[in-house]
Design an enzyme around this catalytic site. Structure first.
Site, PDB file in Angstrom:
ATOM      1  N   GLU A  90      58.814  -4.934 -13.833  1.00  0.00           N
ATOM      2  CA  GLU A  90      57.971  -4.990 -15.012  1.00  0.00           C
ATOM      3  C   GLU A  90      56.515  -4.741 -14.629  1.00  0.00           C
ATOM      4  O   GLU A  90      56.087  -5.095 -13.528  1.00  0.00           O
ATOM      5  CB  GLU A  90      58.102  -6.363 -15.671  1.00  0.00           C
ATOM      6  CG  GLU A  90      59.508  -6.581 -16.196  1.00  0.00           C
ATOM      7  CD  GLU A  90      59.705  -7.903 -16.919  1.00  0.00           C
ATOM      8  OE1 GLU A  90      60.457  -7.905 -17.892  1.00  0.00           O
ATOM      9  OE2 GLU A  90      59.141  -8.917 -16.516  1.00  0.00           O
ATOM     10  N   CYS A 103      48.588  -4.875 -14.413  1.00  0.00           N
ATOM     11  CA  CYS A 103      49.194  -5.781 -13.426  1.00  0.00           C
ATOM     12  C   CYS A 103      50.434  -5.092 -12.872  1.00  0.00           C
ATOM     13  O   CYS A 103      51.398  -4.835 -13.588  1.00  0.00           O
ATOM     14  CB  CYS A 103      49.538  -7.096 -14.137  1.00  0.00           C
ATOM     15  SG  CYS A 103      50.324  -8.288 -13.060  1.00  0.00           S
ATOM     16  N   CYS A 110      61.436 -11.273  -5.339  1.00  0.00           N
ATOM     17  CA  CYS A 110      60.508 -11.769  -4.327  1.00  0.00           C
ATOM     18  C   CYS A 110      61.292 -12.686  -3.395  1.00  0.00           C
ATOM     19  O   CYS A 110      62.195 -13.396  -3.828  1.00  0.00           O
ATOM     20  CB  CYS A 110      59.367 -12.547  -4.985  1.00  0.00           C
ATOM     21  SG  CYS A 110      58.082 -13.029  -3.806  1.00  0.00           S
ATOM     22  N   CYS A 117      57.816 -20.178  -9.925  1.00  0.00           N
ATOM     23  CA  CYS A 117      57.679 -18.758 -10.290  1.00  0.00           C
ATOM     24  C   CYS A 117      59.028 -18.156 -10.692  1.00  0.00           C
ATOM     25  O   CYS A 117      60.017 -18.287  -9.962  1.00  0.00           O
ATOM     26  CB  CYS A 117      57.084 -17.982  -9.117  1.00  0.00           C
ATOM     27  SG  CYS A 117      56.878 -16.231  -9.478  1.00  0.00           S
ATOM     28  N   GLY A 173      56.679  -9.720  -6.874  1.00  0.00           N
ATOM     29  CA  GLY A 173      56.690  -9.498  -5.432  1.00  0.00           C
ATOM     30  C   GLY A 173      55.459  -9.978  -4.704  1.00  0.00           C
ATOM     31  O   GLY A 173      54.445 -10.340  -5.301  1.00  0.00           O
ATOM     32  N   GLU A 174      55.572  -9.998  -3.377  1.00  0.00           N
ATOM     33  CA  GLU A 174      54.455 -10.383  -2.514  1.00  0.00           C
ATOM     34  C   GLU A 174      53.926  -9.100  -1.847  1.00  0.00           C
ATOM     35  O   GLU A 174      54.574  -8.542  -0.955  1.00  0.00           O
ATOM     36  CB  GLU A 174      54.955 -11.395  -1.462  1.00  0.00           C
ATOM     37  CG  GLU A 174      54.013 -11.649  -0.303  1.00  0.00           C
ATOM     38  CD  GLU A 174      52.564 -11.957  -0.719  1.00  0.00           C
ATOM     39  OE1 GLU A 174      52.345 -12.783  -1.615  1.00  0.00           O
ATOM     40  OE2 GLU A 174      51.655 -11.333  -0.135  1.00  0.00           O
ATOM     41  N   SER A 205      46.657 -10.042  -4.764  1.00  0.00           N
ATOM     42  CA  SER A 205      46.919 -11.478  -4.737  1.00  0.00           C
ATOM     43  C   SER A 205      48.071 -11.759  -3.773  1.00  0.00           C
ATOM     44  O   SER A 205      49.087 -11.071  -3.795  1.00  0.00           O
ATOM     45  CB  SER A 205      47.281 -11.953  -6.148  1.00  0.00           C
ATOM     46  OG  SER A 205      47.618 -13.318  -6.131  1.00  0.00           O
ATOM     47  N   SER A 227      46.995 -17.338  -3.588  1.00  0.00           N
ATOM     48  CA  SER A 227      47.716 -18.287  -4.432  1.00  0.00           C
ATOM     49  C   SER A 227      47.813 -19.598  -3.671  1.00  0.00           C
ATOM     50  O   SER A 227      48.698 -19.783  -2.843  1.00  0.00           O
ATOM     51  CB  SER A 227      49.114 -17.752  -4.737  1.00  0.00           C
ATOM     52  OG  SER A 227      49.009 -16.652  -5.598  1.00  0.00           O
ATOM     53  N   LEU A 228      46.898 -20.506  -3.954  1.00  0.00           N
ATOM     54  CA  LEU A 228      46.804 -21.735  -3.157  1.00  0.00           C
ATOM     55  C   LEU A 228      47.683 -22.847  -3.744  1.00  0.00           C
ATOM     56  O   LEU A 228      48.579 -23.361  -3.084  1.00  0.00           O
ATOM     57  CB  LEU A 228      45.339 -22.165  -3.077  1.00  0.00           C
ATOM     58  CG  LEU A 228      45.018 -23.260  -2.081  1.00  0.00           C
ATOM     59  CD1 LEU A 228      45.336 -22.839  -0.659  1.00  0.00           C
ATOM     60  CD2 LEU A 228      43.536 -23.664  -2.183  1.00  0.00           C
ATOM     61  N   HIS A 229      47.378 -23.270  -4.943  1.00  0.00           N
ATOM     62  CA  HIS A 229      48.217 -24.190  -5.736  1.00  0.00           C
ATOM     63  C   HIS A 229      48.301 -25.624  -5.256  1.00  0.00           C
ATOM     64  O   HIS A 229      48.891 -26.473  -5.931  1.00  0.00           O
ATOM     65  CB  HIS A 229      49.644 -23.647  -5.921  1.00  0.00           C
ATOM     66  CG  HIS A 229      49.694 -22.259  -6.451  1.00  0.00           C
ATOM     67  ND1 HIS A 229      48.955 -21.851  -7.537  1.00  0.00           N
ATOM     68  CD2 HIS A 229      50.371 -21.151  -6.030  1.00  0.00           C
ATOM     69  CE1 HIS A 229      49.188 -20.567  -7.777  1.00  0.00           C
ATOM     70  NE2 HIS A 229      50.033 -20.120  -6.868  1.00  0.00           N
ATOM     71  N   ASN A 305      52.993 -21.392 -16.839  1.00  0.00           N
ATOM     72  CA  ASN A 305      53.793 -20.750 -17.879  1.00  0.00           C
ATOM     73  C   ASN A 305      55.252 -21.134 -17.707  1.00  0.00           C
ATOM     74  O   ASN A 305      55.854 -20.853 -16.671  1.00  0.00           O
ATOM     75  CB  ASN A 305      53.626 -19.227 -17.800  1.00  0.00           C
ATOM     76  CG  ASN A 305      52.201 -18.813 -18.101  1.00  0.00           C
ATOM     77  OD1 ASN A 305      51.658 -19.179 -19.138  1.00  0.00           O
ATOM     78  ND2 ASN A 305      51.582 -18.101 -17.177  1.00  0.00           N
TER      79      ASN A 305
HETATM   80  N1  SAH Z   1      53.090 -12.973  -4.631  1.00  0.00           N
HETATM   81  C1  SAH Z   1      51.710 -12.801  -4.968  1.00  0.00           C
HETATM   82  C2  SAH Z   1      51.516 -11.958  -6.205  1.00  0.00           C
HETATM   83  C3  SAH Z   1      51.946 -12.624  -7.499  1.00  0.00           C
HETATM   84  S1  SAH Z   1      50.530 -12.950  -8.384  1.00  0.00           S
HETATM   85  C4  SAH Z   1      51.049 -14.164  -5.078  1.00  0.00           C
HETATM   86  O1  SAH Z   1      51.765 -15.151  -5.054  1.00  0.00           O
HETATM   87  O2  SAH Z   1      49.831 -14.239  -5.125  1.00  0.00           O
HETATM   88  C5  SAH Z   1      51.075 -13.977  -9.635  1.00  0.00           C
HETATM   89  C6  SAH Z   1      50.273 -15.249  -9.753  1.00  0.00           C
HETATM   90  O3  SAH Z   1      50.868 -16.090 -10.762  1.00  0.00           O
HETATM   91  C7  SAH Z   1      50.324 -16.060  -8.465  1.00  0.00           C
HETATM   92  O4  SAH Z   1      49.125 -16.739  -8.267  1.00  0.00           O
HETATM   93  C8  SAH Z   1      51.443 -17.017  -8.774  1.00  0.00           C
HETATM   94  O5  SAH Z   1      51.406 -18.135  -7.951  1.00  0.00           O
HETATM   95  C9  SAH Z   1      51.176 -17.345 -10.219  1.00  0.00           C
HETATM   96  N2  SAH Z   1      52.355 -17.892 -10.900  1.00  0.00           N
HETATM   97  C10 SAH Z   1      53.633 -17.790 -10.514  1.00  0.00           C
HETATM   98  N3  SAH Z   1      54.435 -18.423 -11.394  1.00  0.00           N
HETATM   99  C11 SAH Z   1      53.643 -18.920 -12.349  1.00  0.00           C
HETATM  100  C12 SAH Z   1      53.892 -19.633 -13.558  1.00  0.00           C
HETATM  101  N4  SAH Z   1      55.126 -19.949 -13.937  1.00  0.00           N
HETATM  102  N5  SAH Z   1      52.837 -19.986 -14.306  1.00  0.00           N
HETATM  103  C13 SAH Z   1      51.588 -19.627 -13.958  1.00  0.00           C
HETATM  104  N6  SAH Z   1      51.295 -18.934 -12.847  1.00  0.00           N
HETATM  105  C14 SAH Z   1      52.310 -18.588 -12.035  1.00  0.00           C
END
Ligand code: SAH
Length: 366
Positions: A90, A103, A110, A117, A173-174, A205, A227-229, A305
């Site tokens: 997508e 995007c 992935c 995710c 994907g990464e 990202s 993507s730290l989280h 989300n």
């Molecule tokens: N693999 C890469 C590229 C994906 S970017 C990465 O992880 O950075 C997509 C972004 O959305 C990332 O920051 C990911 O962590 C975040 N993401 C993934 N699932 C999500 C969700 N359910 N709700 C909000 N953000 C999410």
């Protein structure tokens, strides 16, 4: 046979040298394909007839087929692209007044298993080729957003204005585990003979594949998001399992290295998905301040989300605001990302190409 979309300018020049042609043919062909949107060798009028015949014998230009288009209430578009019989990805376009952000996906599924995710839940099928990555920009620029039918005969017109102003490598994907193909595609995005985007307008990202971050700096230093989280290894190990291999401390060190000696590379973005009761506590915000305060960092708080296979919930608006205020008070530039395209599953982390398994839903809406 070779797909010319797989080649950046360097590869294309080598290709022309190999078939006994002058290397400048590379820029001519790049202009036809990427600036004018022309895929038919017979329309490339500044190439001799003989060269066009030669090209037809050894090369082709292949674009994935669009099999589904969805338009969100907020104007966000999502397209499902068929790569081959088994695989689809997508891509999402977010139109705003001043800019249009595309995007782009880099892998089918992935392999990294981030817990929140939707793409991760699909598992991993394969990397996209350079051609399949850059074709997403080609499609958005030349066909989809200009309202053309993909099957219509294409009459090239020199465009005054670019449709896509920003690209984010934030689809499925990464990107850093498909390094070579992603880099080549980004070089085509940056190339003045192709899309001519500034590095500021391309954001990659990543979960933080440290050796690849170091290579990115030397090979194609675009804007950069991590993507730290989570503010500590205990929690990040759970949410983003690759953290066990590439923990926070060396990751932050790699970020420092990425911007070292580059005054103009102003900041690194850190993405932080807001998960209710998991990573949204004020103490965790304070930890985050400590972790990032010496970096030119920008924090993007992403409201989680929801998707069907996940039990996580999004933090309340109050919690997000409180978290954001602590970061701001700690001196960190922080914005809460506006969720876009939620109603069509086009928001962060919702991309899954799920239609592929339900063949009856496949419609060519273009
Ligand atoms: N693999 C890469 C590229 C994906 S970017 C990465 O992880 O950075 C997509 C972004 O959305 C990332 O920051 C990911 O962590 C975040 N993401 C993934 N699932 C999500 C969700 N359910 N709700 C909000 N953000 C999410």
């Amino acid at each position: 046979m070779i797909n010319l979309l797989d080649m950046d300018q360097t590869a294309l020049s080598e290709f022309f040298a190999e078939i006994g042609e002058k290397p400048f043919r590379a820029t001519q062909v790049m202009k036809w394909i990427h600036q004018l949107g022309v895929l038919d060798f017979d329309m490339m009028s500044n190439l001799s007839k003989a060269l066009r015949q030669k090209l037809k014998a050894v090369a082709y230009i292949s674009i994935p087929k669009v099999i589904l288009h969805q338009l969100s209430e907020d104007g966000t578009h999502k397209w499902l692209l068929q790569l081959d019989e088994q695989n689809s990805v997508e891509m999402v376009l977010i139109p705003e007044e001043e800019r249009h952000t595309l995007c782009i996906s880099s892998q089918v599924g992935c392999a990294l298993d981030c817990q929140f995710c939707a793409t991760a839940k699909q598992g991993f099928n394969r990397n996209l080729t350079t051609g399949e990555i850059i074709a997403q920009l080609w499609l958005a620029e030349h066909v989809l957003f200009s309202g053309m039918n993909q099957d219509e005969e294409f009459i090239p017109v020199a465009k005054k204005q670019r449709t896509i102003t920003n690209v984010v490598m934030m689809g499925m994907g990464e990107p850093l585990t498909n390094f070579n193909n992603v880099i080549k595609a980004m070089r085509i995005m940056l190339d003045d003979f192709a899309y001519g985007l500034s590095w500021r307008r391309i954001t990659l990202s990543t979960v933080g594949i440290i050796p690849a971050i170091n290579r990115l700096k030397t090979e194609c230093p675009v804007s950069f998001a991590i993507s730290l989280h989570a503010p500590n290894d205990d929690l990040r190990n759970k949410l983003v399992p690759i953290n066990k291999k590439y923990p926070i401390k060396p990751l932050i060190a790699a970020c420092h290295d990425y911007i070292k000696g580059e005054q103009h590379r102003r900041h690194i973005t850190f993405e932080y998905v807001m998960l209710k009761g998991v990573n949204d506590d004020p103490n965790q915000a304070k930890q985050l301040v400590k972790l990032l305060r010496n970096l030119p960092a920008k924090i993007n708080l992403i409201p989680f989300n929801q998707f069907s296979q996940s039990d996580y919930q999004c933090s309340s608006q109050d919690k997000i605001d409180q978290f954001r205020n602590i970061l701001l008070q700690g001196g960190l530039v922080t914005v809460t990302r506006k969720t876009r395209g939620n109603d069509i599953d086009a928001a962060c982390g919702q991309l899954a190409g799920k239609v592929l398994n339900k063949k009856k839903n496949l419609t060519n809406t273009l």
